[in-house]
Write a protein that holds these residues in place. Structure first.
Motif, mmCIF file in Angstrom:
data_model
loop_
_atom_site.group_PDB
_atom_site.id
_atom_site.type_symbol
_atom_site.label_atom_id
_atom_site.label_comp_id
_atom_site.label_asym_id
_atom_site.label_seq_id
_atom_site.Cartn_x
_atom_site.Cartn_y
_atom_site.Cartn_z
ATOM 1 N N LEU A 152 19.558 37.378 47.548
ATOM 2 C CA LEU A 152 20.479 36.332 47.326
ATOM 3 C C LEU A 152 20.961 36.378 45.932
ATOM 4 C CD1 LEU A 152 17.669 33.695 48.527
ATOM 5 C CD2 LEU A 152 19.802 34.782 50.088
ATOM 6 N N LYS A 153 20.742 36.791 44.913
ATOM 7 C CA LYS A 153 21.704 36.556 43.604
ATOM 8 C C LYS A 153 22.578 37.665 43.902
ATOM 9 C CE LYS A 153 17.700 36.240 40.294
ATOM 10 N NZ LYS A 153 17.153 36.377 39.069
ATOM 11 N N TYR A 154 22.564 38.859 44.720
ATOM 12 C CA TYR A 154 23.598 39.819 44.911
ATOM 13 C C TYR A 154 24.727 39.152 45.901
ATOM 14 C CZ TYR A 154 26.253 43.758 47.009
ATOM 15 O OH TYR A 154 27.095 44.417 47.320
ATOM 16 N N THR A 155 24.241 38.431 46.820
ATOM 17 C CA THR A 155 25.142 37.797 47.591
ATOM 18 C C THR A 155 26.003 36.736 47.101
ATOM 19 O OG1 THR A 155 23.710 38.181 49.598
ATOM 20 C CG2 THR A 155 25.461 36.519 50.035
ATOM 21 N N SER A 156 25.191 35.851 46.290
ATOM 22 C CA SER A 156 25.829 34.848 45.551
ATOM 23 C C SER A 156 26.830 35.279 44.521
ATOM 24 C CB SER A 156 24.840 34.128 44.829
ATOM 25 O OG SER A 156 25.264 32.895 44.069
ATOM 26 N N LEU A 157 26.547 36.509 43.865
ATOM 27 C CA LEU A 157 27.452 36.974 42.792
ATOM 28 C C LEU A 157 28.761 37.568 43.666
ATOM 29 C CD1 LEU A 157 28.180 37.548 39.869
ATOM 30 C CD2 LEU A 157 26.704 39.547 40.009
ATOM 31 N N LYS A 158 28.487 38.320 44.791
ATOM 32 C CA LYS A 158 29.598 38.728 45.409
ATOM 33 C C LYS A 158 30.371 37.965 45.922
ATOM 34 C CE LYS A 158 29.107 39.895 49.509
ATOM 35 N NZ LYS A 158 28.599 40.663 50.979
ATOM 36 N N ASN A 159 29.783 36.735 46.255
ATOM 37 C CA ASN A 159 30.715 35.643 47.048
ATOM 38 C C ASN A 159 31.691 35.074 45.985
ATOM 39 O OD1 ASN A 159 30.203 36.267 49.338
ATOM 40 N ND2 ASN A 159 28.735 34.610 49.511
ATOM 41 N N LYS A 160 30.968 34.856 44.623
ATOM 42 C CA LYS A 160 31.556 34.092 43.527
ATOM 43 C C LYS A 160 32.723 35.060 43.090
ATOM 44 C CE LYS A 160 32.339 31.030 40.689
ATOM 45 N NZ LYS A 160 32.734 29.708 40.538
ATOM 46 N N LEU A 161 32.640 36.440 43.185
ATOM 47 C CA LEU A 161 33.618 37.149 42.591
ATOM 48 C C LEU A 161 34.757 37.200 43.676
ATOM 49 C CD1 LEU A 161 31.368 40.135 41.127
ATOM 50 C CD2 LEU A 161 33.030 38.484 39.817
ATOM 51 N N LEU A 162 34.444 37.346 44.994
ATOM 52 C CA LEU A 162 35.470 37.235 45.985
ATOM 53 C C LEU A 162 36.437 36.250 45.910
ATOM 54 C CD1 LEU A 162 33.508 39.069 48.792
ATOM 55 C CD2 LEU A 162 35.260 39.987 47.553
ATOM 56 N N ASN A 163 35.761 34.950 45.903
ATOM 57 C CA ASN A 163 36.573 33.537 45.649
ATOM 58 C C ASN A 163 37.512 33.676 44.421
ATOM 59 O OD1 ASN A 163 35.114 32.755 48.130
ATOM 60 N ND2 ASN A 163 33.810 31.562 46.872
ATOM 61 N N PHE A 164 37.050 34.245 43.491
ATOM 62 C CA PHE A 164 37.880 34.331 42.271
ATOM 63 C C PHE A 164 39.260 35.427 42.305
ATOM 64 C CE2 PHE A 164 38.840 36.462 38.028
ATOM 65 C CZ PHE A 164 39.217 35.335 37.268
ATOM 66 N N ILE A 165 38.826 36.503 43.047
ATOM 67 C CA ILE A 165 39.726 37.285 43.214
ATOM 68 C C ILE A 165 40.760 36.903 44.222
ATOM 69 C CG2 ILE A 165 40.230 39.688 43.954
ATOM 70 C CD1 ILE A 165 37.429 40.591 43.101
ATOM 71 N N PHE A 166 40.398 36.185 45.132
ATOM 72 C CA PHE A 166 41.320 35.680 46.279
ATOM 73 C C PHE A 166 41.634 34.465 46.024
ATOM 74 C CE2 PHE A 166 39.287 39.309 48.449
ATOM 75 C CZ PHE A 166 40.479 40.268 48.633
ATOM 76 N N LYS A 167 41.318 33.679 44.830
ATOM 77 C CA LYS A 167 41.573 32.389 44.470
ATOM 78 C C LYS A 167 41.460 31.300 45.760
ATOM 79 C CE LYS A 167 43.427 34.214 40.779
ATOM 80 N NZ LYS A 167 42.663 34.036 39.457
ATOM 81 N N VAL A 168 40.147 31.416 46.438
ATOM 82 C CA VAL A 168 39.740 30.731 47.408
ATOM 83 C C VAL A 168 39.259 29.298 46.832
ATOM 84 C CG1 VAL A 168 38.149 30.255 49.007
ATOM 85 C CG2 VAL A 168 38.998 32.416 48.821
#
Length: 311
Positions: A295-311
């Motif tokens: 869950l930590k991995y998924t949470s961090l991945k989603n946070k980074l993707l949101n940041f990269i794609f400015k979601v």
């Protein structure tokens, strides 16, 4: 002698109802009363219930207006008189020692001045009650708590399936009324008791959960999962419908919550806030105990993707 009540909600359940009621008749500890709330069935459900009322202390309460899952179980809770209460769906099958083992565990862990829940596991089965683990939509680690009475296990993993619960009567002072159509009743009840009292999560599977495509509680849970649609990736460590349940419970019951537990939940809720900076997210994520690595991995991945794609 302690009295055990079963609260059952029915609605056009004639196809599988006999098997469920037969499993109640075969219990090594027979329930003292079965309170059935029917939501206006038009099939043979009522006839089956009348038949079993001759062998179980079963009373039938027919709604004049459709109440839905939460309303049916809330009505049943208000009607039952037991010292201990269990929820029962119309289409599952209880193993013969389910009531006995859960009752024994309740007596081991209970403080009668405190709301207490014992929650067991179940085995997913197909329409013919043949065990079928592949029908289980959840990762295996979700259903195996590391510590049986750790409130954080409930916050992260839910572990609160209504048909697998036994409540002591003290719970009713805190869980009623149940918000109608805003939350899943079992998420709500399990979370509140975990925040206030004691919730013991057994590792034993004591029932067959029949998956047949029309499961009422499964469809309700799916609705809460899918609605409203979120356009962004959830950076939290629990699904959004968990967060929604926590926020509703907090708005109504926060004054009863143990401070340490409330502070933990606030951290979990904060992880779902996409407005947090990446560094704040990482700090909270890796300083909060009892979050599985996946869950930590998924949470961090989603946070980074949101940041990269400015979601």
């Amino acid at each position: 002698m302690d009295k055990i009540s079963i609260v059952m909600a029915t609605y056009n359940g004639g196809r599988f109802l006999k098997e469920q009621l037969n499993s109640l008749c075969k219990q090594t500890r027979i329930p003292d009363e079965v309170i059935v709330v029917d939501d206006g069935s038009t099939d043979n459900t009522l006839a089956i219930l009348e038949e079993f009322s001759k062998v179980l202390n079963l009373s039938i309460h027919i709604n004049t207006n459709h109440l839905g899952v939460n309303g049916n179980f809330e009505k049943g809770l208000n009607l039952c008189s037991g010292d201990y209460i269990m929820f029962c769906d119309q289409d599952d099958y209880w193993l013969p020692n389910k009531i006995e083992l859960m009752y024994k565990k309740m007596l081991e862990i209970e403080d009668k001045k405190t709301p207490c829940i014992v929650s067991s596991r179940d085995t997913y089965a197909d329409i013919n009650l043949k065990e079928s683990p592949q029908l289980n939509p959840y990762p295996s680690y979700i259903f195996y708590p590391k510590k049986n009475c750790d409130y954080r296990e409930t916050v992260i993993k839910h572990l609160s399936q209504g048909c697998a619960m036994m409540l002591n009567r003290k719970c009713l002072e805190y869980i009623l009324p149940i918000p109608n159509n805003e939350v899943c009743y079992d998420y709500y009840i399990g979370f509140i008791v975990a925040m206030i009292g004691k919730k013991y999560d057994m590792k034993e599977s004591l029932m067959l959960y029949r998956v047949h495509g029309n499961n009422v509680t499964a469809s309700i849970n799916n609705n809460y999962t899918q609605i409203p649609k979120r356009r962004h990736r959830n950076p939290g460590v629990v699904p959004q419908h968990f967060i929604d349940t926590y926020n509703i419970a907090i708005s109504q019951k926060q004054n009863y919550f143990i401070k340490e537990r409330y502070n933990y939940v606030k951290r979990i809720i904060s992880l779902a806030n996409n407005n947090n900076s990446i560094w704040r997210h990482i700090t909270i994520l890796f300083s909060t105990p009892n979050i599985p690595i996946k869950l930590k991995y998924t949470s961090l991945k989603n946070k980074l993707l949101n940041f990269i794609f400015k979601v």
